[in-house]
Enzyme design. Structure first.
Site, PDB file in Angstrom:
ATOM      1  N   GLY A 106     -11.355  71.010 -12.971  1.00 52.29           N
ATOM      2  CA  GLY A 106     -11.899  72.215 -12.352  1.00 52.29           C
ATOM      3  C   GLY A 106     -13.155  71.916 -11.550  1.00 52.29           C
TER       4      GLY A 106
ATOM      5  N   ASN B 247     -16.901  82.008 -18.295  1.00 52.91           N
ATOM      6  CA  ASN B 247     -16.518  81.171 -19.438  1.00 52.91           C
ATOM      7  C   ASN B 247     -17.217  81.565 -20.722  1.00 52.91           C
ATOM      8  OD1 ASN B 247     -18.421  80.005 -17.426  1.00 52.91           O
ATOM      9  ND2 ASN B 247     -18.941  78.644 -19.117  1.00 52.91           N
TER      10      ASN B 247
ATOM     11  N   SER C  13      -8.118  74.632 -13.776  1.00 53.53           N
ATOM     12  CA  SER C  13      -8.228  73.431 -14.605  1.00 53.53           C
ATOM     13  C   SER C  13      -7.168  73.475 -15.701  1.00 53.53           C
ATOM     14  CB  SER C  13      -9.626  73.362 -15.228  1.00 53.53           C
ATOM     15  OG  SER C  13      -9.695  72.267 -16.102  1.00 53.53           O
ATOM     16  N   GLY C  14      -6.413  72.375 -15.829  1.00 57.53           N
ATOM     17  CA  GLY C  14      -5.278  72.359 -16.758  1.00 57.53           C
ATOM     18  C   GLY C  14      -5.654  72.553 -18.214  1.00 57.53           C
ATOM     19  N   HIS C  15      -6.801  71.947 -18.630  1.00 51.92           N
ATOM     20  CA  HIS C  15      -7.061  71.925 -20.077  1.00 51.92           C
ATOM     21  C   HIS C  15      -7.504  73.266 -20.633  1.00 51.92           C
ATOM     22  CE1 HIS C  15     -11.622  71.401 -20.340  1.00 51.92           C
ATOM     23  NE2 HIS C  15     -11.436  71.190 -19.061  1.00 51.92           N
TER      24      HIS C  15
ATOM     25  N   THR D  88      -3.983  57.705  -5.920  1.00 51.07           N
ATOM     26  CA  THR D  88      -2.641  57.742  -6.516  1.00 51.07           C
ATOM     27  C   THR D  88      -2.570  58.865  -7.547  1.00 51.07           C
ATOM     28  OG1 THR D  88      -2.413  55.390  -6.139  1.00 51.07           O
ATOM     29  CG2 THR D  88      -0.937  56.364  -7.773  1.00 51.07           C
TER      30      THR D  88
ATOM     31  N   CYS E  94     -20.516  73.148 -22.160  1.00 48.03           N
ATOM     32  CA  CYS E  94     -21.162  72.118 -21.350  1.00 48.03           C
ATOM     33  C   CYS E  94     -22.673  72.110 -21.539  1.00 48.03           C
ATOM     34  CB  CYS E  94     -20.828  72.319 -19.875  1.00 48.03           C
ATOM     35  SG  CYS E  94     -19.075  72.429 -19.582  1.00 48.03           S
TER      36      CYS E  94
HETATM   37  N1  PLP Z   1     -15.473  76.436 -14.258  1.00 49.47           N
HETATM   38  C1  PLP Z   1     -15.440  77.114 -15.408  1.00 49.47           C
HETATM   39  C2  PLP Z   1     -15.570  78.586 -15.386  1.00 49.47           C
HETATM   40  C3  PLP Z   1     -15.297  76.436 -16.622  1.00 49.47           C
HETATM   41  O1  PLP Z   1     -15.269  77.119 -17.763  1.00 49.47           O
HETATM   42  C4  PLP Z   1     -15.176  75.025 -16.607  1.00 49.47           C
HETATM   43  C5  PLP Z   1     -15.088  74.268 -17.864  1.00 49.47           C
HETATM   44  O2  PLP Z   1     -15.624  74.657 -18.881  1.00 49.47           O
HETATM   45  C6  PLP Z   1     -15.196  74.377 -15.364  1.00 49.47           C
HETATM   46  C7  PLP Z   1     -15.338  75.103 -14.206  1.00 49.47           C
HETATM   47  C8  PLP Z   1     -15.054  72.896 -15.272  1.00 49.47           C
HETATM   48  O3  PLP Z   1     -13.712  72.511 -15.504  1.00 49.47           O
HETATM   49  P1  PLP Z   1     -13.389  70.998 -15.856  1.00 49.47           P
HETATM   50  O4  PLP Z   1     -13.824  70.780 -17.251  1.00 49.47           O
HETATM   51  O5  PLP Z   1     -11.891  70.891 -15.719  1.00 49.47           O
HETATM   52  O6  PLP Z   1     -14.102  70.175 -14.876  1.00 49.47           O
END
Ligand code: PLP
Length: 398
Positions: free
Chosen positions: A74, A153, A201-203, A239, A327
């Site tokens: 992301g 988030n 973002s996949g995870h 790649t 984070c």
């Molecule tokens: N944006 C938001 C709102 C998020 O919650 C996050 C991850 O917590 C990100 C961006 C970043 O995504 P990634 O961990 O895939 O870099």
């Protein structure tokens, strides 16, 4: 004691990879290891799986597959979108974003300020909403890009991104949304939208960590962040991470199929947790507008206690939650999101984010409610402010 069982309510930090996603990825760690760019059939055959994944993600977003660029995460998608807008409009030196963005956007904005760009950070009200008139007034002739997150988030609060995109379009700037916490959780339809770019973002929805995507509307000029080979139609060199792209496609397919049933299950669990907390624990408050949130998230503040202490004590009970954004949880600073929402001082340090997924159960919510009630009681019994407790009732913030 169920010592090894994890009660995982931290799904905004990351999610468990779905079994179907894991299965779908396996052949690409085995026999199907060719490079999709190779001229020979052994490699070339892999390209078809990337194309299928692109179709699946496009279907989840109501987009066309040519509008999807696979990325590594992301954060890369956000950076790609913002740098692209700045490169395609080099004469424009102004950016608009909000005070409650994820660091993937906020830290980049701060960096851009240092190298000569001007940034307007839109405030939010106590519910976590931006003011659309304020957005309208902040866009200038030299605004290159407006970036407003779809869902927060930390609180799950949903921003009026469609309206924000319309306003931005009418003023001639590019509109980007960080939809990392929205994709797979709320319906998205780019076909009927003014949004120019959107990050995924996949995870965050049961694909693995380390794969993401950026939607770029066909009509929007684009400049790549990573320049090199011709992969992703020359829009992102490197790649391809084939297994993870296949995993992301599978997760998108599952999300598209199950979004309604999963949302109704998850929101019921979230509401049970939230109502249980408000009933059992005094001086608790929900942060963020309750009716406009992602179905899985609740952010709760407890007066008289530190969020970090709650987190550690819950962790000892095998419960995984977060204080503010994952984070920034290494730091003891109050969350920038809750500060921007003017969460009262005596509450802002005692905030916990619970974020659920379809893998949670009612029994888990009951367990968490029991343990949380005991943890808050223990912490308050130790708190020097405990005498004040009876002076306050529960506060629900709508
Ligand atoms: N944006 C938001 C709102 C998020 O919650 C996050 C991850 O917590 C990100 C961006 C970043 O995504 P990634 O961990 O895939 O870099």
């Amino acid at each position: 004691m169920r010592k090894n069982r994890i009660y995982y309510l931290d799904n905004n930090a990351t999610t468990r990879v779905a079994d179907e996603v894991y299965e779908a990825m396996l052949p690409f760690f085995g026999n199907l290891y060719g490079n999709p760019s190779s001229m020979h059939h052994f490699g070339g055959q892999v390209q078809k799986y990337i194309n299928e994944s692109r179709e699946k993600l496009a279907a989840l977003l109501g987009a066309s597959s040519q509008e999807i660029i696979f990325t590594s995460c992301g954060s890369e998608s956000d950076s790609t979108a913002i740098w692209s807008a700045l490169r395609v409009c080099p004469e424009k030196k102004h950016i608009v974003t909000t005070r409650v963005e994820h660091p993937a956007v906020l830290s980049l904005a701060k960096h851009l300020e240092k190298i000569g760009y001007e940034v307007t950070y839109l405030p939010v009200d106590n519910d976590g909403n931006i003011d659309l008139d304020e957005l309208r007034n902040s866009i200038r002739e030299d605004t290159a890009i407006v970036s407003v997150m779809w869902a927060n988030n930390e609180t799950g609060v949903i921003c009026p991104v469609e309206e924000a995109a319309e306003i931005t379009k009418s003023k001639g700037a590019i509109f980007h949304t960080d939809a990392v916490q929205a994709a797979g959780k709320v319906p998205i339809n780019m076909a009927n939208s003014a949004i120019d770019m959107l990050s995924v973002s996949g995870h965050k929805f049961h694909a693995p960590k380390g794969v993401g995507a950026l939607y770029v509307r066909k009509s929007v000029p684009f400049s790549p962040l990573i320049i090199g080979g011709h992969q992703e139609n020359g829009r992102r060199a490197g790649t391809e991470n084939v297994p993870y792209i296949v995993g992301l496609g599978k997760a998108a397919e599952l999300a598209a199929k199950n979004i309604e049933t999963e949302n109704s299950k998850v929101s019921k669990l979230r509401d049970k947790l939230e109502n249980g907390i408000l009933k059992k624990i005094d001086n608790a408050r929900i942060n963020g507008k309750r009716d406009k949130r992602t179905p899985n998230t609740t952010n709760v503040s407890f007066k008289y206690v530190e969020g970090e202490s709650i987190l550690i004590m819950l962790s000892e009970e095998n419960i995984a939650v977060s204080t503010g954004s994952a984070c920034s949880s290494g730091s003891m600073e109050p969350s920038h999101v809750l500060l921007a929402m003017n969460v009262p001082k005596e509450y802002v340090h005692g905030s916990i984010r619970f974020s659920l997924s379809v893998y949670n159960t009612e029994e888990e919510v009951d367990y968490v409610l029991d343990k949380l009630t005991a943890v808050i009681k223990r912490l308050r019994d130790m708190s020097p402010f405990s005498d004040e407790k009876s002076a306050f009732g529960n506060e629900v913030h709508h």
